[in-house]
Motif scaffolding. Sequence first.
Motif, PDB file in Angstrom:
ATOM      1  N   LEU A  64       0.795  -1.210  -0.026  1.00 12.79           N
ATOM      2  CA  LEU A  64       0.057   0.120   0.123  1.00 12.79           C
ATOM      3  C   LEU A  64       0.981   1.277  -0.013  1.00 12.79           C
ATOM      4  CD1 LEU A  64      -2.823   1.271   0.503  1.00 12.79           C
ATOM      5  CD2 LEU A  64      -2.530   1.089   2.719  1.00 12.79           C
ATOM      6  N   VAL A  65       0.543   2.067  -0.991  1.00  9.40           N
ATOM      7  CA  VAL A  65       1.385   3.524  -0.949  1.00  9.40           C
ATOM      8  C   VAL A  65       0.495   4.465  -0.496  1.00  9.40           C
ATOM      9  CG1 VAL A  65       2.342   5.082  -2.394  1.00  9.40           C
ATOM     10  CG2 VAL A  65       2.669   2.580  -3.009  1.00  9.40           C
ATOM     11  N   LEU A  66       1.142   5.177   0.600  1.00  6.21           N
ATOM     12  CA  LEU A  66       0.499   6.462   1.253  1.00  6.21           C
ATOM     13  C   LEU A  66       1.318   7.727   1.040  1.00  6.21           C
ATOM     14  CD1 LEU A  66       0.125   4.555   4.838  1.00  6.21           C
ATOM     15  CD2 LEU A  66      -1.707   4.593   3.003  1.00  6.21           C
ATOM     16  N   ASP A  67       0.622   8.849   1.034  1.00  6.04           N
ATOM     17  CA  ASP A  67       1.263  10.020   0.871  1.00  6.04           C
ATOM     18  C   ASP A  67       1.826  10.274   2.341  1.00  6.04           C
ATOM     19  OD1 ASP A  67       0.195  10.675  -1.682  1.00  6.04           O
ATOM     20  OD2 ASP A  67      -1.269  11.583  -0.758  1.00  6.04           O
ATOM     21  N   GLY A  68       3.067  10.842   2.164  1.00  9.23           N
ATOM     22  CA  GLY A  68       3.666  11.365   3.603  1.00  9.23           C
ATOM     23  C   GLY A  68       4.412  10.065   4.217  1.00  9.23           C
TER      24      GLY A  68
END
Length: 122
Positions: A64-68
Motif C-alpha cells: 500500500l502506498v501512502l502520501d507522506g
Amino acid sequence: MLYAILCYHDEDFVGSWSKDQDDAVMKKLAVVQEKLTKQGRLGPVARLLPTTAAATLRKEDPPLVLDGPYAETKEQLLGFYIVDCKNLDDALDVARELGAANPGGAYEVRPVGVFRPGGNLT
C-alpha cells in the motif's frame, strides 16, 4: 568504518527559518564538512525535501502506498551524512561538531553495512 549520521529536527521549526537563518546554519555546517572533506572522510551528504513530498510504501499484501512518511514523531529525518570513522566514539565526535553548528533536534549515529550485489555485506 562508515557511519551514517541521521539528522532529525522539527521540520516545521526548520522550515520557518528565514533564508538568512538557513544560510547561517548551512555556513556553519560547511566548516565541519570542509574539514571532513580535507581529511578524506566525508561521503554522501543529503538534505531531504519536506515530508509533504514523501510517500510511504507499507509492506503489506498487497503493498500500500501512502502520501507522506506517517511517522509518529515530533522530529523528522531531514538529512544525513556518511562519514568514515575509526569507531563509534569518533563518529559521535563528528556528530557533536555538526550539533554545535546546527543546535536542536538529534543526530542518530549508526554503522553502515555496505551491500555489494553478488558479494557480502561489509
